[in-house]
Design an enzyme around this catalytic site. Structure first.
Site, PDB file in Angstrom:
ATOM      1  N   SER A 142       0.825  -1.209   0.000  1.00 55.50           N
ATOM      2  CA  SER A 142       0.000   0.000   0.000  1.00 55.50           C
ATOM      3  C   SER A 142       0.864   1.265   0.000  1.00 55.50           C
ATOM      4  CB  SER A 142      -0.948   0.033   1.208  1.00 55.50           C
ATOM      5  OG  SER A 142      -1.506   1.316   1.389  1.00 55.50           O
ATOM      6  N   TYR A 155      -3.179   0.680  10.557  1.00 54.90           N
ATOM      7  CA  TYR A 155      -2.984   0.265   9.161  1.00 54.90           C
ATOM      8  C   TYR A 155      -1.608   0.689   8.654  1.00 54.90           C
ATOM      9  CZ  TYR A 155      -4.040  -0.488   4.205  1.00 54.90           C
ATOM     10  OH  TYR A 155      -4.017  -0.920   2.901  1.00 54.90           O
TER      11      TYR A 155
END
Length: 250
Positions: A142, A155
């Site tokens: 990501s 996250y």
């Protein structure tokens, strides 16, 4: 084509995992889809039309026994594992850091980081014992592996940690001909990112719509990484919507 190659994709029932699975099946791979929801996995199996080349296994990547069963089921059906795409992930509610519960923190760590580790560990055990020896592991890192969004500490922390796991896996896998690369994805249009069209919180406290890109471009990037011979590796790839707020100052 890759008729003799086998891939496992976690988070394979939706989004990036689903599209990557369909793209690899189109390339001739046999694919095991791992995910939490049987109905979502079954939808991908039905959509693929791949017959015996696709297997769906309900899996909790944070549970060692569940991950062990995933790999056992794959090797029983297909005989080996050539590619593992560690794609499964989750996030916590976008609340202020100080308001996060320890349960919310641990859930994200368990899925995003521990899950990737457990799958990597099982992949090592299979890949070093098979003939020919070796294989490829691709980690979904990501854009958050580089920069955070507001209120995303669990996250973002796990995605930074995935980069460390990628590097360690690359090093520790050398003696077994196991290679590992990371794909960092920004704003691929999936059900999860559709909300960006309604505005996304920015670093300055504002909320703005962000551009997205076709998720098929991500799927083809995963295919590109998978198709390389093991003598070559894309160590890190960033694929993103060209004008998203990543390059620049905010």
């Amino acid at each position: 084509m890759n008729e003799n190659k086998v891939a496992i994709i976690t988070g394979g029932g939706t989004g990036i995992g689903k599209h990557s699975a369909l793209a690899l099946l189109q390339e001739g791979y046999s694919v095991t889809l791992a995910g939490r929801r049987q109905e979502k996995l079954d939808e991908v199996v039905s959509q693929s039309g791949a017959g015996d080349r696709v297997l769906a296994v309900v899996t909790d990547v944070s549970d060692p026994e569940s991950v062990s069963e995933l790999f056992a089921g794959t090797t029983k059906k297909f005989g080996r594992v050539d590619v593992l795409f560690n794609n499964a992930g989750t996030g916590a509610p976008p609340v202020p850091l100080e308001d996060l519960t320890i349960a919310q923190w641990r859930r994200v760590v368990d899925v995003n980081l521990t899950g990737a580790f457990l799958c990597t560990q099982q992949a090592f055990r299979v890949m070093k014992a098979q003939t020919p020896m070796g294989g490829r592991i691709i980690n979904n890192g990501s854009i958050s592996a580089h920069v955070p969004r507001p209120n995303s500490s669990p996250y973002t922390s796990t995605k930074h940690a995935i980069t460390g796991l990628t590097r360690s896996t690359s090093l520790d896998g050398r003696k077994y001909n196991i290679v590992c690369g990371q794909i960092d994805i920004g704003n691929a249009l999936t059900d999860m990112t559709a909300r960006m069209q309604n505005g996304v919180p920015q670093a300055d406290g504002s909320r703005r719509e962000e551009p997205t890109m076709d998720v098929e471009h991500v799927a083809q990037a995963v295919v590109q990484m998978s198709n390389l011979p093991l003598a070559s590796n894309i160590q890190f790839m960033t694929i993103m919507a060209s004008t998203m707020p990543f390059i620049g100052r905010g």
